[in-house]
Design an enzyme around this catalytic site. Structure first.
Site, PDB file in Angstrom:
ATOM      1  N   SER A 146      43.356  17.213  12.923  1.00  0.00           N
ATOM      2  CA  SER A 146      42.153  16.159  12.692  1.00  0.00           C
ATOM      3  C   SER A 146      42.926  14.893  12.005  1.00  0.00           C
ATOM      4  O   SER A 146      43.935  15.039  11.422  1.00  0.00           O
ATOM      5  CB  SER A 146      41.216  16.712  11.769  1.00  0.00           C
ATOM      6  OG  SER A 146      40.348  15.850  11.332  1.00  0.00           O
ATOM      7  N   TYR A 159      38.720  21.451   4.427  1.00  0.00           N
ATOM      8  CA  TYR A 159      38.944  21.015   5.882  1.00  0.00           C
ATOM      9  C   TYR A 159      40.452  20.057   5.860  1.00  0.00           C
ATOM     10  O   TYR A 159      41.178  20.479   6.640  1.00  0.00           O
ATOM     11  CB  TYR A 159      37.850  20.363   6.416  1.00  0.00           C
ATOM     12  CG  TYR A 159      38.010  19.971   7.797  1.00  0.00           C
ATOM     13  CD1 TYR A 159      37.641  21.116   8.944  1.00  0.00           C
ATOM     14  CD2 TYR A 159      38.265  18.802   8.105  1.00  0.00           C
ATOM     15  CE1 TYR A 159      37.771  20.405  10.330  1.00  0.00           C
ATOM     16  CE2 TYR A 159      38.251  18.356   9.750  1.00  0.00           C
ATOM     17  CZ  TYR A 159      37.940  19.267  10.527  1.00  0.00           C
ATOM     18  OH  TYR A 159      38.093  18.875  12.074  1.00  0.00           O
TER      19      TYR A 159
HETATM   20  N1  LIG Z   1      34.200  16.658  16.156  1.00  0.00           N
HETATM   21  C1  LIG Z   1      35.060  16.039  15.358  1.00  0.00           C
HETATM   22  O1  LIG Z   1      34.714  14.917  14.998  1.00  0.00           O
HETATM   23  C2  LIG Z   1      36.464  16.544  14.999  1.00  0.00           C
HETATM   24  C3  LIG Z   1      37.406  15.665  14.898  1.00  0.00           C
HETATM   25  C4  LIG Z   1      38.726  16.060  14.569  1.00  0.00           C
HETATM   26  C5  LIG Z   1      39.104  17.308  14.907  1.00  0.00           C
HETATM   27  N2  LIG Z   1      38.076  18.110  15.231  1.00  0.00           N
HETATM   28  C6  LIG Z   1      38.663  19.594  15.500  1.00  0.00           C
HETATM   29  O2  LIG Z   1      38.403  19.908  17.079  1.00  0.00           O
HETATM   30  C7  LIG Z   1      38.140  21.199  17.159  1.00  0.00           C
HETATM   31  C8  LIG Z   1      37.191  21.361  18.043  1.00  0.00           C
HETATM   32  O3  LIG Z   1      35.809  21.092  17.446  1.00  0.00           O
HETATM   33  P1  LIG Z   1      34.703  20.338  18.058  1.00  0.00           P
HETATM   34  O4  LIG Z   1      34.590  19.188  17.643  1.00  0.00           O
HETATM   35  O5  LIG Z   1      34.570  20.623  19.721  1.00  0.00           O
HETATM   36  O6  LIG Z   1      33.424  21.063  17.506  1.00  0.00           O
HETATM   37  P2  LIG Z   1      32.577  22.379  18.039  1.00  0.00           P
HETATM   38  O7  LIG Z   1      31.794  21.839  19.204  1.00  0.00           O
HETATM   39  O8  LIG Z   1      31.800  22.903  17.057  1.00  0.00           O
HETATM   40  O9  LIG Z   1      33.709  23.372  18.533  1.00  0.00           O
HETATM   41  C9  LIG Z   1      34.245  24.230  17.688  1.00  0.00           C
HETATM   42  C10 LIG Z   1      34.275  25.634  18.443  1.00  0.00           C
HETATM   43  O10 LIG Z   1      35.281  26.631  17.536  1.00  0.00           O
HETATM   44  C11 LIG Z   1      34.745  27.925  17.532  1.00  0.00           C
HETATM   45  N3  LIG Z   1      34.769  28.745  16.506  1.00  0.00           N
HETATM   46  C12 LIG Z   1      34.482  28.471  15.118  1.00  0.00           C
HETATM   47  N4  LIG Z   1      34.874  29.619  14.295  1.00  0.00           N
HETATM   48  C13 LIG Z   1      35.466  30.287  15.407  1.00  0.00           C
HETATM   49  C14 LIG Z   1      35.742  31.706  15.230  1.00  0.00           C
HETATM   50  N5  LIG Z   1      35.824  32.574  13.899  1.00  0.00           N
HETATM   51  N6  LIG Z   1      36.124  32.573  16.338  1.00  0.00           N
HETATM   52  C15 LIG Z   1      36.094  32.064  17.451  1.00  0.00           C
HETATM   53  N7  LIG Z   1      35.771  30.619  17.763  1.00  0.00           N
HETATM   54  C16 LIG Z   1      35.121  29.921  16.693  1.00  0.00           C
HETATM   55  C17 LIG Z   1      33.050  27.473  17.708  1.00  0.00           C
HETATM   56  O11 LIG Z   1      32.418  28.449  18.048  1.00  0.00           O
HETATM   57  P3  LIG Z   1      30.711  28.877  17.757  1.00  0.00           P
HETATM   58  O12 LIG Z   1      30.088  27.844  18.201  1.00  0.00           O
HETATM   59  O13 LIG Z   1      30.461  30.082  18.061  1.00  0.00           O
HETATM   60  O14 LIG Z   1      31.142  28.620  16.174  1.00  0.00           O
HETATM   61  C18 LIG Z   1      33.249  26.454  18.705  1.00  0.00           C
HETATM   62  O15 LIG Z   1      33.080  26.650  20.059  1.00  0.00           O
HETATM   63  C19 LIG Z   1      38.427  21.673  15.886  1.00  0.00           C
HETATM   64  O16 LIG Z   1      39.479  22.359  15.474  1.00  0.00           O
HETATM   65  C20 LIG Z   1      37.813  20.635  14.999  1.00  0.00           C
HETATM   66  O17 LIG Z   1      38.240  20.852  13.579  1.00  0.00           O
HETATM   67  C21 LIG Z   1      36.890  17.925  15.467  1.00  0.00           C
END
Ligand SMILES: NC(=O)c1ccc[n+]([C@@H]2O[C@H](COP(=O)([O-])OP(=O)(O)OC[C@H]3O[C@@H](n4cnc5c(N)ncnc54)[C@H](OP(=O)(O)O)[C@@H]3O)[C@@H](O)[C@H]2O)c1
Length: 248
Positions: A146, A159
């Site tokens: 991130s 985080y």
């Molecule tokens: N969105 C942003 O602004 C942003 C910015 C920078 C980095 N990121 C990073 O990008 C990555 C993807 O996030 P996203 O934005 O696509 O958010 P998201 O839609 O919430 O996706 C996160 C995924 O991780 C899964 N997850 C969480 N805990 C888990 C566990 N214990 N076991 C298995 N799966 C688990 C979630 O499943 P559930 O739905 O079942 O919880 C969900 O499918 C993450 O690492 C996040 O930190 C996001």
């Protein structure tokens, strides 16, 4: 699937970024193992994605906080494919909290998924990555960190620390494994339009990076020669890392 088909594991595969990454990898012809917590969401995503791609798509449900499940992910992918060209450690949990309000439970959940699972799943997949190097000369690990892992943010201290650890781990992977053909990339997106960003929508519409933007950077890394490594990709919105007073 032929022996020429490259294979990938994507964690957090039905989430915003993970689903877009899975789509892009299927477009590139990878056979993909999708990993997530909820079997119904995984099944629905796979049912939607596989007919269009024609590539092999499997899924595995469980918590990445559980070390036994991490071993199952590596073993199951290995039984089906024998090797792994690309591990995308993408799953993550966020959540805002002031430093004085942090608890062990809150910090442990973030580090278990954002950091510990990234490290341990990579370790457990290493024999499969090495098998892919044996077949095709190189393999890859892409970790979704991130921009908060590059520059810590208020209310996101735990985080930010968990993601800075991912950046450090990815640098160490490069240092240790690049010589044998295993490339490592940390992707550091700014605010991206997924469910994780919902807390930032309260004041009205906010322009965000799209999940597809992030997925396209993963595509780029898969198209490079063995000689070229992109160790880190930082994606920012135009206003990120710019103080509000500096904006016109
Ligand atoms: N969105 C942003 O602004 C942003 C910015 C920078 C980095 N990121 C990073 O990008 C990555 C993807 O996030 P996203 O934005 O696509 O958010 P998201 O839609 O919430 O996706 C996160 C995924 O991780 C899964 N997850 C969480 N805990 C888990 C566990 N214990 N076991 C298995 N799966 C688990 C979630 O499943 P559930 O739905 O079942 O919880 C969900 O499918 C993450 O690492 C996040 O930190 C996001």
């Amino acid at each position: 699937m032929t022996s020429e088909t490259r294979t990938a594991i994507v964690t957090g595969a039905y989430g915003g970024i993970g689903r877009a990454v899975t789509e892009v990898l299927l477009e590139e012809g990878f056979a993909v193992t999708m990993v997530g917590r909820d079997p119904d969401k995984l099944r629905a995503a796979a049912d939607h994605l596989s007919p269009a791609s024609g590539a092999e798509l499997r899924w595995l449900a469980g918590s990445l906080a559980d070390e036994e499940f991490l071993g199952e992910v590596a073993a199951s992918h290995g039984e089906s494919h024998g090797s792994l060209d690309l591990l995308v450690n993408n799953a993550g949990v966020a959540g805002t909290r002031a430093v004085g309000e942090l608890t062990a439970e809150f910090v442990d959940e973030q580090f278990a998924v954002n950091t510990r699972a990234v490290i341990l799943l990579t370790a457990k997949c290493l024999p499969l990555l090495r098998n892919a190097v044996g077949k095709r000369g190189s393999a890859q690990v892409v970790n979704t960190a991130s921009n908060a892992g590059k520059r810590g943010e208020a209310m996101l201290s735990s985080y930010s620390a968990s993601k800075a650890a991912v950046v450090g781990f990815t640098e160490a992977l490069h240092d240790e494994l690049a010589g044998e053909g295993i490339k490592a990339t940390a992707i550091c997106p700014g605010l991206t339009d997924t469910p994780m960003a919902d807390d930032y929508r309260e004041g009205g519409a906010v322009e965000m990076i799209t999940p597809r933007d992030v997925a396209e950077t993963v595509r780029l890394t898969t198209r490079l020669s063995r000689a070229c490594v992109i160790p880190e990709i930082v994606l920012l919105r135009p206003t990120e890392w710019v103080a509000a007073s500096e904006l016109r």
